[in-house]
Design an enzyme around this catalytic site. Sequence first.
Site, PDB file in Angstrom:
ATOM      1  N   CYS A 106       1.644  -2.213   1.756  1.00  0.00           N
ATOM      2  CA  CYS A 106       2.144  -1.409   0.778  1.00  0.00           C
ATOM      3  C   CYS A 106       1.383  -0.618  -0.046  1.00  0.00           C
ATOM      4  O   CYS A 106       1.229  -0.880  -1.147  1.00  0.00           O
ATOM      5  CB  CYS A 106       3.210  -2.390   0.044  1.00  0.00           C
ATOM      6  SG  CYS A 106       4.104  -3.240   1.020  1.00  0.00           S
ATOM      7  N   ALA A 107       0.589   0.316   0.363  1.00  0.00           N
ATOM      8  CA  ALA A 107      -0.807   0.810  -0.235  1.00  0.00           C
ATOM      9  C   ALA A 107      -0.603   1.958  -1.074  1.00  0.00           C
ATOM     10  O   ALA A 107      -1.567   2.028  -1.999  1.00  0.00           O
ATOM     11  CB  ALA A 107      -1.747   1.269   1.037  1.00  0.00           C
ATOM     12  N   PRO A 109      -0.198   4.288  -4.243  1.00  0.00           N
ATOM     13  CA  PRO A 109      -0.862   5.444  -3.862  1.00  0.00           C
ATOM     14  C   PRO A 109      -2.470   5.094  -3.842  1.00  0.00           C
ATOM     15  O   PRO A 109      -3.065   6.331  -3.621  1.00  0.00           O
ATOM     16  CB  PRO A 109      -0.702   6.342  -5.470  1.00  0.00           C
ATOM     17  CG  PRO A 109      -0.478   5.218  -6.321  1.00  0.00           C
ATOM     18  CD  PRO A 109       0.278   3.856  -5.797  1.00  0.00           C
ATOM     19  N   GLY A 110      -2.789   3.934  -3.681  1.00  0.00           N
ATOM     20  CA  GLY A 110      -4.046   3.784  -3.109  1.00  0.00           C
ATOM     21  C   GLY A 110      -5.216   2.960  -3.950  1.00  0.00           C
ATOM     22  O   GLY A 110      -6.309   2.751  -3.631  1.00  0.00           O
ATOM     23  N   GLY A 111      -4.442   2.684  -5.177  1.00  0.00           N
ATOM     24  CA  GLY A 111      -5.563   1.903  -6.033  1.00  0.00           C
ATOM     25  C   GLY A 111      -6.130   0.562  -5.418  1.00  0.00           C
ATOM     26  O   GLY A 111      -7.173   0.585  -5.255  1.00  0.00           O
ATOM     27  N   LYS A 112      -5.176  -0.278  -4.773  1.00  0.00           N
ATOM     28  CA  LYS A 112      -5.573  -1.460  -4.209  1.00  0.00           C
ATOM     29  C   LYS A 112      -6.431  -1.129  -2.734  1.00  0.00           C
ATOM     30  O   LYS A 112      -7.685  -1.942  -2.561  1.00  0.00           O
ATOM     31  CB  LYS A 112      -4.677  -2.367  -3.958  1.00  0.00           C
ATOM     32  CG  LYS A 112      -4.007  -2.958  -5.203  1.00  0.00           C
ATOM     33  CD  LYS A 112      -2.916  -3.875  -5.008  1.00  0.00           C
ATOM     34  CE  LYS A 112      -2.543  -4.478  -6.335  1.00  0.00           C
ATOM     35  NZ  LYS A 112      -1.851  -3.610  -7.055  1.00  0.00           N
ATOM     36  N   GLU A 130       1.800   2.946   4.290  1.00  0.00           N
ATOM     37  CA  GLU A 130       2.791   3.234   3.354  1.00  0.00           C
ATOM     38  C   GLU A 130       4.147   3.523   4.178  1.00  0.00           C
ATOM     39  O   GLU A 130       4.122   4.661   5.091  1.00  0.00           O
ATOM     40  CB  GLU A 130       2.443   4.387   2.213  1.00  0.00           C
ATOM     41  CG  GLU A 130       3.295   4.702   1.366  1.00  0.00           C
ATOM     42  CD  GLU A 130       4.268   3.697   0.612  1.00  0.00           C
ATOM     43  OE1 GLU A 130       5.342   3.556   0.479  1.00  0.00           O
ATOM     44  OE2 GLU A 130       3.248   2.699   0.122  1.00  0.00           O
ATOM     45  N   CYS A 227       3.997  -6.710  -9.577  1.00  0.00           N
ATOM     46  CA  CYS A 227       3.754  -6.306 -10.978  1.00  0.00           C
ATOM     47  C   CYS A 227       5.150  -6.643 -11.782  1.00  0.00           C
ATOM     48  O   CYS A 227       5.733  -6.049 -12.597  1.00  0.00           O
ATOM     49  CB  CYS A 227       3.384  -4.672 -11.331  1.00  0.00           C
ATOM     50  SG  CYS A 227       4.768  -3.631 -10.476  1.00  0.00           S
TER      51      CYS A 227
END
Length: 448
Positions: A106-107, A109-112, A130, A227
Amino acid sequence: MQLPDSLLQSLAEEAGFDRKSFLEAHALPAPVSIRLNSLKKTEPPAAATPVPWTATGFYLPERPVFTLDPLFHAGAYYVQEASSMFLERLLTAFLPDEGLRVLDLCAAPGGKSTLIANVLPEESLLVANEVIRPRSGVLADNLTKWGRTDTFVTNNDPRDFQRLPGFFDAVVVDAPCSGSGLFRKDPAAISEWSDDNVALCAQRQQRILADIWPALREDGLLIYSTCSYSRAENEAILDWLSSHFSVEPLALDQLPTGVVETHTARGNTGYRFWPDKVQGEGFFIAAFRKTAQEAELRLRNLPKNKRKEESLFSPWIADVSDYTWVEKNGDYFLLQPEHTAAFDALSQHLYLRKAGVRLGKLAGKELLPDHELALSVAVNTSVPTLPVDRDAALRYLKREEFDYDATGRGWQLVTFDGLGLGWVKVLPNRLNNYLPKDWRILMDIREN
């Protein structure tokens, strides 16, 4: 900030919860943090202070206008919430030091995803997925900025990955959740929170984990995070997982100050981040090892690349002989040779939105370079460059005219502080800007 009373009541017995200091923390602004791209920038900004649980994360004393920083557009860093960077600790603690295939499910916007890419061993492959199509485009753009050849982007539902049994050595599931941990950053989300939504999210989280389970190999690593503060989305999900699947819970030996370790009735371990205990937002994360046997997808043996285009690509790509490439609909994609079989499998079974680095198209014996190549760390240092200052960089990124001092003619890489921003073509009496239109800055730079 008025937090939901039912949420506060539900947290009363949770480890580390202190209602008074919790509410006081929500009256303060959220910290600002970034994480450096270790292949592009290694020095933090002035006055930055380290995030305790990652080597490349830093707090900023105030929030700048990131849109007006050319280094942001060059992929020198990613703006990421500090608590979520704790993923690095689990990856480095539990991943083997060998070439791996890792899925960030579940990527967007790309932080992880950018964090995972930073810490994976050499010869590894990251697949960032995504399910929502517009968000997958944002994810692809952010990984393009990161500039690596070892990342792919897919746009699929989690159940689609069942076509790839035992394919991944690790799966990261940062599950969609009720979002209570980010109320301080997004106060508008408070009105959308409810006990019913928490229950709905928990059901969705169970479905996602069940759907992705067959794609993780035996002894593979599963990392689950949210979160959310709610036990129903955190510890209860861990117990659901361990009651339905064969897993071994994993725990860290040492924790940074303020990170709270929690334990469930079934002996599972998770880590909670409270905004009054750490300099970060609400976050929960846990890790498991899969102990069940799993059938594994058999990859095809592919013929070796004939490399007939190598002489055309060598002026553009550093160490071109270390790579391979594939052609699809006239576009060429630069890959690491060890990922060709994975590319073949993913192309057969999933919608592959991005693979490695898009080089561009061939027009006769000339490469028409793609924007992805401009931002890639694989671009040849001998490519002609057009260094610009901040004002010219921002005008380039707005696709406006700017002052320049170009030597020579033809394709040149616009650079700021040594990092690529995009392509221009210098002609005798003008300069053509090849920044994609959907990448341009819309903000008025004269007001900032």
